[in-house]
Design a protein around this motif. Structure first.
Motif, mmCIF file in Angstrom:
data_model
loop_
_atom_site.group_PDB
_atom_site.id
_atom_site.type_symbol
_atom_site.label_atom_id
_atom_site.label_comp_id
_atom_site.label_asym_id
_atom_site.label_seq_id
_atom_site.Cartn_x
_atom_site.Cartn_y
_atom_site.Cartn_z
ATOM 1 N N UNK A 169 0.799 -0.987 -0.008
ATOM 2 C CA UNK A 169 -0.001 -0.072 -0.130
ATOM 3 C C UNK A 169 0.923 1.208 -0.010
ATOM 4 N N UNK A 170 2.013 1.266 1.143
ATOM 5 C CA UNK A 170 2.868 2.475 0.805
ATOM 6 C C UNK A 170 3.575 2.593 -0.496
ATOM 7 N N UNK A 171 3.778 1.681 -1.048
ATOM 8 C CA UNK A 171 4.494 1.773 -2.423
ATOM 9 C C UNK A 171 3.415 2.412 -3.600
ATOM 10 N N UNK A 172 2.359 1.811 -3.408
ATOM 11 C CA UNK A 172 1.301 2.372 -4.427
ATOM 12 C C UNK A 172 1.098 3.781 -4.030
ATOM 13 N N UNK A 173 1.129 4.237 -2.561
ATOM 14 C CA UNK A 173 0.774 5.528 -2.314
ATOM 15 C C UNK A 173 1.836 6.501 -2.762
ATOM 16 N N UNK A 174 3.084 6.057 -2.694
ATOM 17 C CA UNK A 174 4.205 6.762 -3.041
ATOM 18 C C UNK A 174 4.089 7.072 -4.468
ATOM 19 N N UNK A 175 3.984 6.006 -5.252
ATOM 20 C CA UNK A 175 3.828 6.231 -6.707
ATOM 21 C C UNK A 175 2.563 7.205 -7.186
ATOM 22 N N UNK A 176 1.424 6.809 -6.670
ATOM 23 C CA UNK A 176 0.427 7.890 -6.893
ATOM 24 C C UNK A 176 0.791 9.134 -6.627
ATOM 25 N N UNK A 177 1.474 9.522 -5.522
ATOM 26 C CA UNK A 177 1.978 11.096 -5.019
ATOM 27 C C UNK A 177 2.820 11.355 -6.408
ATOM 28 N N UNK A 178 3.638 10.522 -6.746
ATOM 29 C CA UNK A 178 4.581 11.296 -7.740
ATOM 30 C C UNK A 178 3.970 11.344 -9.052
ATOM 31 N N UNK A 179 2.834 10.398 -9.325
ATOM 32 C CA UNK A 179 2.179 10.900 -10.418
ATOM 33 C C UNK A 179 1.423 12.037 -10.635
ATOM 34 N N UNK A 180 0.683 12.391 -9.244
ATOM 35 C CA UNK A 180 0.071 13.647 -9.094
ATOM 36 C C UNK A 180 0.825 14.861 -8.688
ATOM 37 N N UNK A 181 2.237 14.820 -8.698
ATOM 38 C CA UNK A 181 2.971 15.931 -8.415
ATOM 39 C C UNK A 181 4.154 16.114 -9.617
ATOM 40 N N UNK A 182 3.621 15.869 -10.682
ATOM 41 C CA UNK A 182 4.833 15.951 -11.814
ATOM 42 C C UNK A 182 5.158 17.433 -12.014
ATOM 43 N N UNK A 183 6.366 17.519 -12.538
ATOM 44 C CA UNK A 183 6.880 18.974 -12.578
ATOM 45 C C UNK A 183 6.197 19.715 -13.716
#
Length: 226
Positions: A169-183
């Protein structure tokens, strides 16, 4: 290694201080020259003050945008560079236009802006070089040492998972955070930035980014990742 990093940071701080000083000098000189040029060409006193500020403001905004992008390994995009070049040329042209009509007079008037443009690009090259070392370090960390990166429910200090989530769950949460905070240019944030959001090591963040790009954390999102 720590002393090397400290030396690089000191060099960057010195360069930033020098560029800042040159920016102040160029802003004062360019403002006076553009103000005089506006008055010569029929602008009222208020417009003669606002127009130079608009030119210098364009340079500042474009410069900060490029600087931020460079810190994340990007060059900043076409719009930011176009505004920086146009604003710099406008400032440089105004300085030359009001100078004494001789070669020496024009060189003197143009020098502050030219020095600022050149020194700013030197600063950008330093930041780009520092950003480029990140992928190289990641390659050494994950391949040359042949040490696999394992995810668990503990951060680098051994404390329990602060979110109370399972590892998956933490891995997927971190990945979703990265997708939602693109440069702004669409690139993903760095592994270090991802890790900071979840109190993990930079190595863990790079690993999340890598397996996410490989599609191992995608469930229903099959969109392309930059």
């Amino acid at each position: 290694m720590d002393s090397g990093i400290r030396a690089v940071r000191n060099i960057q701080r010195t360069t930033i201080a020098g560029v800042t000083l040159l920016a102040v000098i160029a802003a004062v000189v360019s403002f006076r020259h553009m103000h005089e040029l506006c008055l010569r060409h029929g602008e009222d006193p208020l417009a003669a003050v606002l127009i130079p500020l608009a030119v210098d403001g364009t340079i500042v905004v474009a410069s900060m945008s490029i600087l931020l992008a460079n810190r994340y390994g990007s060059r900043g995009g076409t719009l930011a560079w176009t505004l920086l070049v146009v604003g710099s040329l406008a400032s440089l042209g105004a300085n030359i236009a009001v100078a004494e009509p001789s070669l020496i007079g024009r060189i003197i008037a143009a020098w502050p802006s030219a020095a600022l443009i050149g020194s700013y690009e030197l600063l950008m090259s330093q930041i780009r070089r520092a950003s480029a070392e990140g992928p190289a370090a990641e390659q050494v960390d994950t391949t040359e040492t042949n040490e696999p990166v394992h995810d668990d429910d503990h951060d680098s200090s051994g404390s329990p998972d602060p979110d109370g989530c399972g590892a998956g769950d933490l891995r997927r949460t971190a990945w979703q955070w990265a997708l939602a905070h693109r440069l702004p240019d669409g690139a993903l944030p760095s592994g270090r930035l991802i890790a900071e959001q979840f109190a993990r090591s930079a190595r863990w963040g790079r690993w999340i980014k890598r397996i996410g790009l490989e599609g191992k954390l995608a469930e229903h999102d099959h969109s392309a990742v930059v």
